[in-house]
Write an enzyme that holds these catalytic residues in place. Structure first.
Site, short mmCIF file in Angstrom:
data_model
loop_
_atom_site.label_atom_id
_atom_site.label_comp_id
_atom_site.label_asym_id
_atom_site.label_seq_id
_atom_site.Cartn_x
_atom_site.Cartn_y
_atom_site.Cartn_z
N CYS A 122 0.81 -1.22 0.00
CA CYS A 122 0.00 0.00 0.00
C CYS A 122 0.84 1.27 0.00
O CYS A 122 0.62 2.19 -0.79
CB CYS A 122 -0.98 -0.01 1.17
SG CYS A 122 -0.22 -0.07 2.81
N HIS A 181 -2.65 0.74 6.94
CA HIS A 181 -3.02 0.73 5.52
C HIS A 181 -3.21 2.16 5.04
O HIS A 181 -3.66 3.04 5.79
CB HIS A 181 -4.32 -0.06 5.31
CG HIS A 181 -4.66 -0.27 3.86
ND1 HIS A 181 -3.81 -0.90 2.98
CD2 HIS A 181 -5.76 0.09 3.13
CE1 HIS A 181 -4.37 -0.94 1.78
NE2 HIS A 181 -5.54 -0.34 1.85
N GLU A 193 -5.89 1.41 -4.52
CA GLU A 193 -5.14 0.83 -3.42
C GLU A 193 -4.42 -0.45 -3.83
O GLU A 193 -4.83 -1.16 -4.74
CB GLU A 193 -6.06 0.53 -2.24
CG GLU A 193 -7.12 -0.51 -2.53
CD GLU A 193 -7.92 -0.91 -1.30
OE1 GLU A 193 -7.42 -0.77 -0.16
OE2 GLU A 193 -9.08 -1.37 -1.47
#
Length: 310
Positions: A122, A181, A193
């Site tokens: 990420c 994240h 993402e």
């Protein structure tokens, strides 16, 4: 054959009568006609950078308001999404921004093939996107370092939702003590993402549940304020200038920070040093003892905090 000619003649006559039928009298209902074909309505709020409407699964700038650099960051991330690049744990954290082979995440059995996959995790994707947008490696680090960047132009809490956000803002999930994240906002409730092992980079609906923490807008211009580097590992920032105060965030290692002001408060002895000076870090909304900031015990050029500031 004769019977067939009679049938054809009858059909011709009926066709002529239909073609020459008089228009209905005033007030009579019109003869129904087929409706013209109408293009489907565009997805609500999905606006591409050119102003065109983007489909629900299209990776693009989907709302107005972003800076030119933020739009370039979205374009760079979307280029990787369109190419079908893999999520790979630890990917994108090489010496330079860009996809790298990943590692096995010991907590995730699905990551067993990550060392064979060239891609991003990420924060690796976010790093790559803003490096392409600016020509500089301005977001080198994991999700927490990127969220707490000293290049923040503005910050948003989870309670504010998506209303104040624009494309290119960074969305994060986790807690103040551990952010795990990060994703790139596209607008219209969508994000790009690198989500998890076993999947490819994707466009997703923003998940406002499941630990959504907030967002940050990146300032790609010159760095402002008093910028220093910390030293040490696992150094906690505090809600007040005291070792007994609530923990906010621990620096995993040396970290670049922006200091707003400093004050004399609780005396701390640690790692062979004693100091009563504490610095306020606006990007963390927290304090840290000056022991762990590289520089003199009382930082040069940094103003004193107001006496009522806690």
């Amino acid at each position: 054959m004769l019977r067939r000619r009679h049938v054809i003649a009858a059909l011709t006559a009926w066709t002529v009568l239909l073609l020459w039928a008089p228009a209905p009298a005033s007030g009579a209902p019109p003869v129904p006609r087929p409706a013209p074909a109408v293009a489907p309505a565009p997805a609500s709020g999905a606006v591409a950078a050119s102003g065109a409407v983007a489909a629900d699964d299209t990776c693009a700038v989907r709302a107005p308001g972003a800076s030119a650099a933020a739009e370039r960051a979205v374009a760079a991330a979307c280029e990787q999404v369109a190419a079908g690049v893999w999520y790979t744990w630890g990917g994108g954290h090489g010496p330079r921004p860009g996809p790298t082979y990943g590692q096995v995440d010991p907590t995730d059995p699905a990551s067993e093939h990550d060392p064979e996959r060239l891609g991003f995790d990420c924060s690796g994707l976010v790093r790559h996107a803003y490096a392409r947008a600016t020509g500089e490696d301005i977001l080198n680090g994991v999700a927490s370092a990127q969220h707490y960047t000293h290049r923040a132009a503005e910050r948003f809490t989870a309670a504010q939702g998506l209303a104040p956000l624009v494309p290119g803002d960074l969305l994060v999930w986790g807690t103040s003590q551990k952010l795990h994240h990060i994703a790139l906002y596209l607008g219209a409730g969508k994000m790009a993402e690198a989500r998890q092992s076993g999947t490819k980079l994707m466009v997703s609906d923003v998940r406002l549940d499941g630990g959504y923490f907030g967002a940050v807008r990146v300032d790609t211009g010159p760095v402002t304020g008093h910028v220093f580097s910390t030293w040490g590992e696992g150094v906690w920032t505090k809600a007040q200038p005291s070792v007994r105060a609530a923990r906010v965030y621990a620096f995993p290692g040396p970290t670049t920070v922006r200091v707003q002001c400093q004050k004399h408060a609780e005396t701390v002895t640690s790692d062979g040093y004693t100091n009563d000076a504490w610095s306020y870090l606006p990007d963390y909304r927290a304090w840290v003892t000056n022991i762990y900031i590289k520089g003199p015990a009382w930082l040069d050029s940094v103003p004193t905090c107001p006496s009522d500031m806690r």
